[in-house]
Each structure stands twice: as C-alpha cells, then as structure tokens.
Design an enzyme around this catalytic site. Structure first.
Site, PDB file in Angstrom:
ATOM      1  N   HIS A  38      18.919 -35.188  -9.923  1.00  0.00           N
ATOM      2  CA  HIS A  38      18.354 -36.119  -8.899  1.00  0.00           C
ATOM      3  C   HIS A  38      16.386 -35.418  -8.970  1.00  0.00           C
ATOM      4  CE1 HIS A  38      21.586 -37.682  -7.414  1.00  0.00           C
ATOM      5  NE2 HIS A  38      22.358 -36.823  -7.349  1.00  0.00           N
ATOM      6  N   ARG A  98       5.550   0.839  -5.858  1.00  0.00           N
ATOM      7  CA  ARG A  98       4.673  -0.245  -4.589  1.00  0.00           C
ATOM      8  C   ARG A  98       4.169  -1.640  -5.085  1.00  0.00           C
ATOM      9  NH1 ARG A  98       6.095   2.858  -0.494  1.00  0.00           N
ATOM     10  NH2 ARG A  98       5.104   1.687   1.557  1.00  0.00           N
ATOM     11  N   LYS A 105      13.574 -14.330 -11.552  1.00  0.00           N
ATOM     12  CA  LYS A 105      12.944 -12.953 -12.045  1.00  0.00           C
ATOM     13  C   LYS A 105      12.317 -13.173 -13.418  1.00  0.00           C
ATOM     14  CE  LYS A 105      14.079 -10.231 -10.497  1.00  0.00           C
ATOM     15  NZ  LYS A 105      15.456 -10.662  -9.517  1.00  0.00           N
ATOM     16  N   LYS A 133       6.397  -4.594  -4.071  1.00  0.00           N
ATOM     17  CA  LYS A 133       7.638  -4.293  -3.853  1.00  0.00           C
ATOM     18  C   LYS A 133       8.575  -4.400  -2.730  1.00  0.00           C
ATOM     19  CE  LYS A 133      11.345  -2.302  -5.458  1.00  0.00           C
ATOM     20  NZ  LYS A 133      12.522  -3.434  -5.860  1.00  0.00           N
ATOM     21  N   TRP A 159      -3.188  -2.689  -2.069  1.00  0.00           N
ATOM     22  CA  TRP A 159      -2.984  -3.967  -2.059  1.00  0.00           C
ATOM     23  C   TRP A 159      -3.852  -5.176  -1.086  1.00  0.00           C
ATOM     24  CZ3 TRP A 159       1.125  -7.591   0.513  1.00  0.00           C
ATOM     25  CH2 TRP A 159       0.977  -9.140  -0.871  1.00  0.00           C
ATOM     26  N   GLU A 167      18.246 -16.823  -8.451  1.00  0.00           N
ATOM     27  CA  GLU A 167      18.251 -15.552  -8.773  1.00  0.00           C
ATOM     28  C   GLU A 167      17.272 -15.104 -10.313  1.00  0.00           C
ATOM     29  OE1 GLU A 167      17.205 -13.249  -7.004  1.00  0.00           O
ATOM     30  OE2 GLU A 167      16.737 -10.807  -8.482  1.00  0.00           O
ATOM     31  N   ASN A 221      -1.882   1.943   5.928  1.00  0.00           N
ATOM     32  CA  ASN A 221      -1.202   0.902   5.316  1.00  0.00           C
ATOM     33  C   ASN A 221      -0.959  -0.284   6.172  1.00  0.00           C
ATOM     34  OD1 ASN A 221      -0.554   2.546   3.513  1.00  0.00           O
ATOM     35  ND2 ASN A 221       1.572   2.324   3.262  1.00  0.00           N
ATOM     36  N   GLY A 222      -0.074  -1.519   6.347  1.00  0.00           N
ATOM     37  CA  GLY A 222       0.143  -2.165   7.401  1.00  0.00           C
ATOM     38  C   GLY A 222      -1.267  -3.172   7.786  1.00  0.00           C
ATOM     39  N   CYS A 230       0.701  -1.116   0.097  1.00  0.00           N
ATOM     40  CA  CYS A 230       0.059  -0.024   0.230  1.00  0.00           C
ATOM     41  C   CYS A 230       0.614   1.389   0.025  1.00  0.00           C
ATOM     42  CB  CYS A 230      -0.877   0.146   1.134  1.00  0.00           C
ATOM     43  SG  CYS A 230      -1.641  -2.035   1.259  1.00  0.00           S
ATOM     44  N   GLU A 270       8.734 -13.944 -11.733  1.00  0.00           N
ATOM     45  CA  GLU A 270       8.695 -12.660 -11.356  1.00  0.00           C
ATOM     46  C   GLU A 270       7.338 -11.833 -12.489  1.00  0.00           C
ATOM     47  OE1 GLU A 270      10.579 -10.702  -7.228  1.00  0.00           O
ATOM     48  OE2 GLU A 270      12.082 -10.991  -9.801  1.00  0.00           O
TER      49      GLU A 270
HETATM   50  C1  G6P Z   1       9.549  -8.842  -2.393  1.00  0.00           C
HETATM   51  C2  G6P Z   1      10.072  -7.914  -3.961  1.00  0.00           C
HETATM   52  C3  G6P Z   1      11.341  -8.503  -3.866  1.00  0.00           C
HETATM   53  C4  G6P Z   1      11.780  -8.561  -2.915  1.00  0.00           C
HETATM   54  C5  G6P Z   1      11.288  -9.158  -1.311  1.00  0.00           C
HETATM   55  C6  G6P Z   1      12.091  -8.522   0.138  1.00  0.00           C
HETATM   56  O1  G6P Z   1       8.874 -10.005  -2.125  1.00  0.00           O
HETATM   57  O2  G6P Z   1       8.983  -8.193  -4.731  1.00  0.00           O
HETATM   58  O3  G6P Z   1      11.636  -8.108  -4.546  1.00  0.00           O
HETATM   59  O4  G6P Z   1      13.720  -9.373  -3.271  1.00  0.00           O
HETATM   60  O5  G6P Z   1      10.080  -8.591  -0.834  1.00  0.00           O
HETATM   61  O6  G6P Z   1      12.531  -7.032  -0.427  1.00  0.00           O
HETATM   62  P1  G6P Z   1      13.442  -6.739   0.567  1.00  0.00           P
HETATM   63  O7  G6P Z   1      12.894  -4.987   0.588  1.00  0.00           O
HETATM   64  O8  G6P Z   1      13.195  -6.840   2.312  1.00  0.00           O
HETATM   65  O9  G6P Z   1      14.781  -6.806  -0.437  1.00  0.00           O
END
Ligand code: G6P
Length: 611
Positions: free
Chosen positions: A507, A27, A488, A606, A73, A484, A99-100, A2, A491
């Site tokens: 395996h 965000r 990517k 985000k 969100w 990673e 938010n929260g 949010c 995502e």
């Molecule tokens: C969310 C984001 C990711 C990020 C993760 C951890 O899932 O979409 O891109 O890696 O949070 O966030 P941080 O701000 O703690 O690195």
C-alpha cells in the site's frame, strides 16, 4: 540532555569537573562550561565537546576547590559559547547551572528588562540567575531566602546548582522535575544530574526530591523544602560500579551494550523466574495483582524505543493474557484529552525514568484515578517514584544514546508480565506457561550464538553503508522489531529508514523498491512464515535487495534472499528478543563505517526531560 556536576571539598576542583562532564557526555549535549568558585568566579565555556572546553581552559587559571560544570543541550537559544552554562548575574553576585525549562521565563525577562537588566544570552537560565539576584538586592534578604523566593516564582522544571562570591564556601542545589543527586565523600560533596560522575568518588548518595533545596558548605549539608521546612537527608548506597560506566574494551558504549545483552537479560529475569522454571514472580507488582487481574484494559505509554517495546507489549499481552491493550505515544496521549477510567492500568515504559512527556502522561492518568505501573531502568528516577507499582529492568546503565540493552530488558519484563498475567487469569495453561519460561531462560545463550556472527553482520553492513534508504519489514511480533531496527539505523547512521508491517508494503512502500533499496525482512519462523516468504518474493520481483533475519537452518529464504542473518529457533514470545540483535549490529557497523558518532548521534539526547 543537559548534565550537571558540582564539587565542594579540599581537592583541586577542575579535574573533578572535567572528568565528571566526560562521564555525562553520554546524555548528549552541544556545549559545555565550568565555573571555578571560592573567590571571584572564573567561568570557561565552549560550544562543542568537553575536550574542546578542556583545551580552552588549559593554561587559564583553574585553581580552586569549589566549582560547577555543565553540558548543555539547547532548548532556548542555539548552541554557542554565550548560551552555554554557567551563567552569571548582571552584577556578578550569582553563578548558575540549570537543567530543565523555565516556562514563564519570557514574562520574568520582560519584568527584569524593565528594571534595567540587560541579557547576554537567549537562555531561560540567565533569566533565572538574574531573578535571584534581583530578589536578593531588592528584598535585602539572605542568599538562601533569595534563592527559595525566586524559585517559588518559577513555573517549569529545574535541577540547578547556584553559588555566590558573597558566600564563597557554599553551593546551593535545588530540584523540581529535573533529577539531582548529591554524593557524600570525606569532608567533600559532589552534585550531579545522575550518579555517573559520582560513582568513582563515593557510593553514599542523597537523591533530591522535588522542591528540595540543599545548602552545602565544606563538610556540612542541610536539606530543606522550598518552604524552608527542615528535612532529614536519606543517605543511600549506589549499586553502580565504575566498571558499569566504562567501555570495557569495546570501541563504543553501544557495542558494549549490545554484547552485554546475554547478561543484562539474565539480570532482568534473575530472581523472578522460579528455580523450577514453573512460575514468574514480579515482587514490585505483588500488591497490585488483584487490580491487574480485574483490569478491563491496559494502556501502555512511552516514547522512542520504549514505545516500540510497548507496542510489542500490546501483542504479547493480547496473545498470552487475552486482555485489551492500547499503546500510546506519551506526547500524544497527554494532549489529547484521552479517556482514562479508574479501572484502567497504565504502564509507563522508560529507560531513564525521566522523560518529561511520559511523566506528564503519568500525572494525567493518576488524576483520572487509574493504577499506574512503571517499567524503568534507572533506579530512584522520577517514574518509579511517581507510580503505584512497577518493575525495574536491571539492565545496568545504558550510556549509548541509541537504546539497545534497555529495549531487550523492557521486552523481557513485558514478556514476563504477559505470561504471568495469562497464567493467573487462566488464559495460559500451566504447560504452555512452563514451556515459555524454559525458553525465556535460554534467551541469553541464544543471543550469545547470534553475537558470534558479528563479522558476517559487519560484512553485510559494508555492502550497504552508502545506501540512502532502507526499508524494514515484519509481521506480528516482528513488526515492532522492524520499527526498532529502522529507528536504530536512522538514529546513528543518519540513513533514512522506515519500518512497516510487511503486508502494508503493497500500500505504498513498494513504490520505492528498486535495485538500490535494501529491504530488511524479519522472517524467522512463526505462523506468518508463508506470508512473509511471499513478501520477499514481491521485493525480489522488483529487483530489491533482501537482507533477511531467518531461523537457523532455513533453506527456503536462504535461496531467495541476498543475505541472511540467522537466529536460533525459540518460542514466538521470545523471538523478538533474538531478531532485534542482528539489526542492532547492522546499524552499529553501518554507522561506524560512515564515520558517525555512534554513542552520541547528532541532535539526539539520551534522556529528554523537556516536552
Ligand atoms: C530519547 C532517546 C531514546 C529513548 C527515548 C525515550 O529519544 O534518545 O533512545 O528511547 O528518549 O527515553 P526513555 O528514557 O523514556 O526510555
């Protein structure tokens, strides 16, 4: 996650709110709303994008100079118009954005229902706004007292802005757990969940701390604790420029951020590597150095991409500093009753500095008496405030939801830490230390070279954009890179992808390989080169498609693989920083070709400030 924006001043508020909400889009959100205040509140809210809200509000009455806006969100209740914020209390006395999460909302809701309140939405926010109203009416207290009292009854996290038509020239902002920043303009104030909506208006800001309540009237701000103790606001200057939050000519923030990596990595080591390239100094760790050198164990915690950086940190610390390291998902660690000792060093990695699980894991470690360090990108966020020491990554704001430059900045910090600790504890010779530092400072130029092959990466992406599954393989330092790379892709393109240690392929995943399955193998030269060559042969023997990341000039793999993506040669410690770049671009192009929303992928946020 949010986003909040608020304004009180003399200018028309609506454009400020809508632009602010657009700034907060990065965000991740599913609905948005605004309230124009100052008289009878006018509330407009919509499921979907800020542009849809804007279309809906155009032609309606948006006159006014005070207001608040929100991107939601969903946590409590699905994304829809009714659950979107702002929420108004039953008798119209209060309007709230939040938010929260209010954890005890169900109990409060039952209580209020018993008192005759009827709820329109499924949100915890509507419960809170009605609780404030109930306290106000029932307690016959001032609005400020009602807000503070209600908040003292709430369990959970909030960053909120509340207003009342009974006090038309006032906004109240409060924070517990969820960040809020107030911008100070000329006779005007801005409120936001981070500085991005504020930076185009003013550079003077106040970051609210937990349990702070700000009462903002036109041209006047007073800051108190939730217990009504007066506080002196600490005004800080933002070091964020408007250019930092614009796409700068790129089609997407993600692409801009990938291309920024030569600069952002340089910013990460700038001032930390000595002019003669013979030493690394991390000022934020200086006062805890004796503890770091005496530590028997490091525990690295993080979520998502930050966890991948942490896994690489384990490999780097063990290799160069010869100290035991464990890497934990913050969410697992905190609920597992983990063994934490007072001489443990905990390293929390987080781009945003606000991830709820990481913050909770930090609290746990602090309770156990461990020393806690933070590796964070967002200056002034919660994690650097909660930790004993730390290192900022200085990658600049990362707007694309999928993390790219923040990851390479985190890895750069971990590399510097591993080398520095290794040298200080005698595991690494001065000669090897200097060799690695000299390689580190060349990383930006080497990434520039990789970026020049962007067209080739796009061509490879075009061939495999319709694949249903991808496998990513790597060994040693390249295993976290494989994870990673796979993350990517899933995502942003919604293609199923898995990262695996290359030797583990036998395996399980090998059963998946057929002529439709692209296998991305990170095979740049290091001590496991021969073994990864064998893994490529295993894939080819099963008719799999091999896309290999190789070191420039590698002719052996070029002959075997269907496609190669070259990276310059470097020392092993720096190789992950190079190898990840083609993988970022491969995912980016595939997602664009599939028509996906690259910067704001579905269902992702985000910064995840809820558990
Ligand atoms: C969310 C984001 C990711 C990020 C993760 C951890 O899932 O979409 O891109 O890696 O949070 O966030 P941080 O701000 O703690 O690195």
């Amino acid at each position: 996650m949010c986003g909040i924006v608020g304004y009180i001043g003399n200018k028309p508020v609506y454009p400020i709110l809508i632009n602010g909400l657009k700034r907060l889009e990065y965000r991740g959100y599913d609905s948005a709303g605004v309230a124009i205040l100052g008289g009878e509140p006018k509330i407009y809210k919509r499921k979907g994008k800020v542009s849809e809200l804007d279309e809906f509000a155009q032609g309606q009455d948006v006159e006014g100079t005070i207001g608040m806006g929100h991107t939601r969100w969903a946590t409590h209740g699905e994304p829809n118009d009714v659950n979107a914020h702002p929420h108004m209390s039953q008798n119209g006395h209060f309007v709230l954005i939040h938010n929260g999460i209010i954890e005890n909302y169900a109990r409060i809701k039952r209580y209020l229902e018993h008192k005759g309140y009827v709820f329109q939405s499924e949100t915890d926010t509507e419960v809170l706004v009605n609780l404030i109203e109930y306290v106000y009416i029932r307690g016959q207290v001032s609005i400020e007292v009602a807000v503070r009292y209600a908040l003292s009854k709430v369990v959970g996290a909030y960053g909120l802005v509340i207003a009342s038509p009974l006090m038309p020239d006032t906004l109240v902002a409060a924070r517990k757990g969820s960040p809020l920043v107030i911008g100070i303009g000329d006779g005007e104030y801005f409120i936001a969940s981070d500085a991005t909506p504020i930076v185009e208006h003013t550079k003077s800001v106040i970051y609210l701390n937990n349990d702070n309540v700000a009462i903002i009237r036109r041209g006047e701000l007073s800051l108190r604790t939730i217990d009504n103790d007066r506080l002196e606001p600490e005004v800080q200057t933002l070091d964020l420029g408007i250019g930092d939050i614009d796409k700068g000519g790129y089609d997407h923030f993600m692409l801009k951020e990938i291309f920024e990596q030569p600069r952002s990595i340089q910013d990460t080591f700038r001032g930390r590597v000595s002019a003669k390239h013979d030493d690394i100094r991390l000022g934020g760790l200086h006062h805890v150095m004796p503890k770091l050198l005496a530590a028997k164990r490091f525990i690295i915690i993080g979520c998502g991409t930050s966890w991948h950086a942490g896994l690489l940190g384990e490999y780097l610390f063990e290799q160069y500093a010869r100290v035991p390291v464990e890497v934990e998902y913050a969410s697992e660690f905190r609920y597992r009753d983990p063994l934490i000792f007072a001489d443990d060093i905990i390293i929390a990695i987080s781009q945003s500095g606000e991830t709820a699980d990481t913050l909770a894991a930090i609290q746990l470690a602090k309770k156990a008496g461990a020393t806690v360090l933070g590796i964070t990108n967002v200056v002034g966020s919660s994690i650097p405030r909660e930790t004993d020491a730390g290192v900022y990554t200085h990658a600049g704001p990362e707007i694309g939801v999928a993390s790219t430059k923040a990851f390479t900045a985190q890895v750069t910090v971990l590399t510097m830490m591993a080398l520095m600790l290794g040298r200080r504890n005698g595991s690494l010779s001065q000669k090897d230390y200097e060799l690695n530092i000299q390689e580190l400072v060349q990383v930006p130029d080497k990434i520039e070279r990789i970026l020049q092959h962007n067209d080739l990466f796009r061509d490879i992406a075009a061939r495999y954009k319709d694949s249903q599954n991808f496998l990513y393989l790597g060994r040693g330092f390249f295993f976290p890179v494989a994870l990673e790379g796979a993350l990517k892709l899933k995502e942003i393109s919604y293609i199923h992808a898995e990262g695996y240690p290359a030797a583990e392929m036998k395996h399980g995943p090998i059963a998946l390989i057929d002529e439709n399955m692209p296998v991305v193998v990170i095979a740049s030269r290091d001590k496991s080169y021969e073994k990864i060559v064998s893994n490529i042969q295993e894939v080819k023997a099963r008719k799999g498609i091999v896309v290999a990341v190789v070191t420039e000039g590698d002719t052996i793999i070029r002959e075997m693989a269907d496609h190669v993506m070259e990276v310059p040669h470097t020392e092993p410690a720096m190789a992950p920083l190079l190898a990840v770049v083609p993988l970022q671009l491969l995912s980016y192009h595939i997602a664009v070709m599939r028509g996906c929303n690259v910067d704001q992928p579905r269902n992702l946020a985000k910064s995840v400030t809820v558990e």
